[in-house]
Design an enzyme around this catalytic site. Structure first.
Site, PDB file in Angstrom:
ATOM      1  N   GLN A 185       0.814  -1.233   0.000  1.00  0.00           N
ATOM      2  CA  GLN A 185       0.000   0.000   0.000  1.00  0.00           C
ATOM      3  C   GLN A 185       0.841   1.274   0.000  1.00  0.00           C
ATOM      4  O   GLN A 185       0.533   2.227  -0.706  1.00  0.00           O
ATOM      5  CB  GLN A 185      -0.936  -0.006   1.199  1.00  0.00           C
ATOM      6  CG  GLN A 185      -2.302  -0.568   0.835  1.00  0.00           C
ATOM      7  CD  GLN A 185      -3.226  -0.665   2.023  1.00  0.00           C
ATOM      8  OE1 GLN A 185      -2.927  -0.164   3.095  1.00  0.00           O
ATOM      9  NE2 GLN A 185      -4.354  -1.323   1.810  1.00  0.00           N
TER      10      GLN A 185
ATOM     11  N   TYR B  31     -10.819  -6.124  -8.340  1.00  0.00           N
ATOM     12  CA  TYR B  31     -10.987  -5.419  -9.621  1.00  0.00           C
ATOM     13  C   TYR B  31     -12.192  -5.990 -10.362  1.00  0.00           C
ATOM     14  O   TYR B  31     -12.480  -7.183 -10.251  1.00  0.00           O
ATOM     15  CB  TYR B  31      -9.760  -5.623 -10.516  1.00  0.00           C
ATOM     16  CG  TYR B  31      -8.543  -4.843 -10.080  1.00  0.00           C
ATOM     17  CD1 TYR B  31      -8.497  -3.462 -10.226  1.00  0.00           C
ATOM     18  CD2 TYR B  31      -7.441  -5.485  -9.537  1.00  0.00           C
ATOM     19  CE1 TYR B  31      -7.375  -2.746  -9.832  1.00  0.00           C
ATOM     20  CE2 TYR B  31      -6.317  -4.770  -9.137  1.00  0.00           C
ATOM     21  CZ  TYR B  31      -6.292  -3.402  -9.294  1.00  0.00           C
ATOM     22  OH  TYR B  31      -5.188  -2.683  -8.908  1.00  0.00           O
TER      23      TYR B  31
ATOM     24  N   ASP C 114       1.922   2.201  -3.498  1.00  0.00           N
ATOM     25  CA  ASP C 114       0.900   2.157  -4.549  1.00  0.00           C
ATOM     26  C   ASP C 114       0.769   3.518  -5.248  1.00  0.00           C
ATOM     27  O   ASP C 114      -0.056   4.355  -4.884  1.00  0.00           O
ATOM     28  CB  ASP C 114      -0.428   1.724  -3.918  1.00  0.00           C
ATOM     29  CG  ASP C 114      -1.516   1.489  -4.962  1.00  0.00           C
ATOM     30  OD1 ASP C 114      -1.300   1.857  -6.141  1.00  0.00           O
ATOM     31  OD2 ASP C 114      -2.574   0.968  -4.599  1.00  0.00           O
TER      32      ASP C 114
HETATM   33  P1  NAI Z   1      -9.512   1.599 -10.379  1.00  0.00           P
HETATM   34  O1  NAI Z   1      -9.154   0.302 -10.987  1.00  0.00           O
HETATM   35  O2  NAI Z   1      -9.277   1.830  -8.919  1.00  0.00           O
HETATM   36  O3  NAI Z   1     -11.053   1.935 -10.677  1.00  0.00           O
HETATM   37  C1  NAI Z   1     -11.710   1.675 -11.861  1.00  0.00           C
HETATM   38  C2  NAI Z   1     -13.160   1.417 -11.498  1.00  0.00           C
HETATM   39  O4  NAI Z   1     -13.909   1.257 -12.707  1.00  0.00           O
HETATM   40  C3  NAI Z   1     -13.348   0.151 -10.667  1.00  0.00           C
HETATM   41  O5  NAI Z   1     -14.082   0.455  -9.498  1.00  0.00           O
HETATM   42  C4  NAI Z   1     -14.145  -0.751 -11.595  1.00  0.00           C
HETATM   43  O6  NAI Z   1     -15.016  -1.627 -10.909  1.00  0.00           O
HETATM   44  C5  NAI Z   1     -14.880   0.279 -12.441  1.00  0.00           C
HETATM   45  N1  NAI Z   1     -15.443  -0.249 -13.677  1.00  0.00           N
HETATM   46  C6  NAI Z   1     -14.935  -1.175 -14.518  1.00  0.00           C
HETATM   47  N2  NAI Z   1     -15.777  -1.398 -15.536  1.00  0.00           N
HETATM   48  C7  NAI Z   1     -16.849  -0.598 -15.339  1.00  0.00           C
HETATM   49  C8  NAI Z   1     -18.045  -0.362 -16.051  1.00  0.00           C
HETATM   50  N3  NAI Z   1     -18.340  -1.029 -17.168  1.00  0.00           N
HETATM   51  N4  NAI Z   1     -18.920   0.540 -15.550  1.00  0.00           N
HETATM   52  C9  NAI Z   1     -18.664   1.212 -14.402  1.00  0.00           C
HETATM   53  N5  NAI Z   1     -17.539   1.035 -13.680  1.00  0.00           N
HETATM   54  C10 NAI Z   1     -16.643   0.141 -14.150  1.00  0.00           C
HETATM   55  O7  NAI Z   1      -8.785   2.702 -11.215  1.00  0.00           O
HETATM   56  P2  NAI Z   1      -8.414   4.193 -10.763  1.00  0.00           P
HETATM   57  O8  NAI Z   1      -7.062   4.149 -10.150  1.00  0.00           O
HETATM   58  O9  NAI Z   1      -9.534   4.791 -10.008  1.00  0.00           O
HETATM   59  O10 NAI Z   1      -8.276   4.888 -12.166  1.00  0.00           O
HETATM   60  C11 NAI Z   1      -9.444   5.111 -12.941  1.00  0.00           C
HETATM   61  C12 NAI Z   1      -9.088   5.685 -14.296  1.00  0.00           C
HETATM   62  O11 NAI Z   1      -8.487   6.952 -14.158  1.00  0.00           O
HETATM   63  C13 NAI Z   1      -8.084   4.837 -15.083  1.00  0.00           C
HETATM   64  O12 NAI Z   1      -8.434   4.857 -16.440  1.00  0.00           O
HETATM   65  C14 NAI Z   1      -6.785   5.515 -14.813  1.00  0.00           C
HETATM   66  O13 NAI Z   1      -5.815   5.250 -15.798  1.00  0.00           O
HETATM   67  C15 NAI Z   1      -7.259   6.933 -14.862  1.00  0.00           C
HETATM   68  N6  NAI Z   1      -6.347   7.885 -14.263  1.00  0.00           N
HETATM   69  C16 NAI Z   1      -6.219   9.023 -14.957  1.00  0.00           C
HETATM   70  C17 NAI Z   1      -5.404  10.004 -14.536  1.00  0.00           C
HETATM   71  C18 NAI Z   1      -5.398  11.243 -15.333  1.00  0.00           C
HETATM   72  O14 NAI Z   1      -4.729  12.182 -14.976  1.00  0.00           O
HETATM   73  N7  NAI Z   1      -6.134  11.289 -16.402  1.00  0.00           N
HETATM   74  C19 NAI Z   1      -4.541   9.826 -13.352  1.00  0.00           C
HETATM   75  C20 NAI Z   1      -4.793   8.614 -12.625  1.00  0.00           C
HETATM   76  C21 NAI Z   1      -5.678   7.657 -13.102  1.00  0.00           C
END
Ligand code: NAI
Length: 402
Positions: A148, A250, A151
């Site tokens: 953690q 996930y 992470d």
């Molecule tokens: P995460 O893996 O913690 O969360 C993703 C969530 O999406 C999970 O809760 C999952 O169950 C959900 N999910 C999957 N399929 C789905 C669907 N069909 N409908 C609704 N929910 C669904 O990922 P995290 O760390 O929260 O990142 C989320 C996104 O943000 C990623 O694409 C990541 O690359 C992006 N990100 C973008 C940044 C930026 O500056 N643009 C910076 C950090 C992350």
């Protein structure tokens, strides 16, 4: 015996750690702060920091020197020498090929640690293999409790979720909070968040703090409780045999039939929304398409879509990386690198993640004793001394070798 004691006894040898200035466009973060430099020096590392490395993130050179780092200028001769002497390179993003001193100058067996984006970065894999380097891609670190503190995806996603809500509020033609004024009452903005992972939940919390009404869609049943604890409403996913379910915390990838049902279910919520923040993702897969171009027609002109999943292909069909696209009056913002817009704190947290991981590696006995099979290291050690270690990267490695 502590690492410092083992180092003092010459058991581990000194590890030379290099922090170079990030050279990718718009990258403002730095991989080590004065705080983490001090920590690494305390572990017996020699830390070399390129002048100006922390400048864009708000960390002055003098503070690195005070923390025990050796500063060097970025001139070609000096940089080449420092890169050649490094045992470990700490980076935010993978250094670009052809940008002066770089991976090609590292000695065989050196370790590169950063958010290396290995699946999209063919040049990087080629250089790592050719130069017989070891590399840890932090985005592949397992999300286990022992990891953690390391992470980086979570620390950076938290920042991205926060900034997404703020940027959406700034772009919106309305207020977020309800306002009662002498001229009448203004209703709160309606925000829909797709995906309730780290980024999504922080976007929910921030939008709620700003006074918006928030609804959230996720396919993991466990997300409901977290969403409701933040004062938002959970949109139930479609109930059907082909529900994706989850593994290891996930979501699994949803099939086409499920996604179509989900889009239909989301339609009435989008029609009411002022802001949609999309963060839905299944690790290692293209982002699920939750808003088609046609569905944008459901939103009112002036509404804002912030697509955080744009780097993985986007949850919205119209989003483009780091660009705003206007479709039927709806502002679709492809939010590429939001943590870089909060560089001081993004760097502070990221540098701590990296320092914790390096400390873990050093505790194993340093680079020479690095155990590639260690459960924490195994998934994220993409190359080790020039060997590709992940089956899913082998096609890239073979292509590069051909
Ligand atoms: P995460 O893996 O913690 O969360 C993703 C969530 O999406 C999970 O809760 C999952 O169950 C959900 N999910 C999957 N399929 C789905 C669907 N069909 N409908 C609704 N929910 C669904 O990922 P995290 O760390 O929260 O990142 C989320 C996104 O943000 C990623 O694409 C990541 O690359 C992006 N990100 C973008 C940044 C930026 O500056 N643009 C910076 C950090 C992350």
């Amino acid at each position: 015996m502590t690492i410092t004691e083992r180092t003092a006894q010459g058991e581990l040898g000194l590890t030379t750690v290099l922090i170079a200035r990030e050279r990718r466009a718009a990258e403002t973060r730095v991989a080590a702060t004065p705080e983490t430099v001090k920590r690494l020096v305390g572990l017996g590392c020699n830390v070399h920091v390129e002048q100006g490395a922390g400048q864009a993130a708000g960390y002055p050179e003098g503070a690195y020197g005070d923390a025990g780092a050796e500063l060097f200028d970025g001139s070609a001769a000096e940089a080449t020498d420092r890169w050649a002497r490094a045992d470990v390179l700490l980076a935010v993003q993978a250094p670009q090929a052809g940008s002066g001193a770089g991976l090609a100058q590292l000695r065989p067996g050196a370790l590169v640690m950063g958010l290396l984006d290995p699946f999209a970065n063919r040049d990087l894999i080629g250089t790592l293999l050719e130069r017989k380097l070891s590399a840890i891609a932090l985005e592949l670190l397992p999300r286990i409790s022992r990891a953690q503190a390391m992470d980086a995806l979570s620390s950076q996603a938290n920042i991205a979720g926060y900034k997404a809500a703020l940027q959406a509020a700034a772009a919106l033609d309305r207020f977020f909070p309800m306002l009662m004024t002498a001229a009448g009452t203004v209703q709160p903005a309606k925000v829909v968040v797709l995906g309730a992972g780290v980024a999504g939940l922080q976007a929910v919390a921030t939008a709620r703090r700003l006074g918006a009404l928030v609804k959230v869609s996720d396919v993991r049943p466990a997300a409901r409780e977290q969403v409701e604890s933040l004062g938002a409403r959970f949109i139930e996913p479609p109930v059907m045999e082909q529900s994706p379910g989850e593994a290891g915390g996930y979501a699994k990838e949803a099939g086409a039939v499920f996604l179509e049902a989900q889009r239909q279910l989301l339609a009435p919520h989008l029609a009411e929304a002022d802001v949609v923040i999309t963060t839905a993702l299944v690790p290692g897969r293209p982002a699920p398409l939750l808003i088609t171009r046609e569905m944008l027609g459901l939103l009112r002109p002036g509404a804002v879509v912030m697509d955080l999943a744009v780097a993985q292909g986007g949850n919205c069909a119209a989003s483009q990386p780091d660009q705003e696209t206007v479709v039927d009056g709806v502002r679709v913002i492809g939010a590429g690198n939001l943590p870089a817009s909060v560089p001081f704190h993004a760097s502070s947290l990221y540098a701590r993640n990296l320092a914790a991981l390096l400390e873990y590696v050093l505790k194993q006995g340093g680079l020479t004793q690095l155990d590639p099979e260690d459960p924490l290291i195994d998934p994220c050690l993409i190359t080790h001394q020039g060997q590709c270690r992940r089956a899913d990267l082998s096609p890239v490695a073979q292509e590069v070798a051909a």
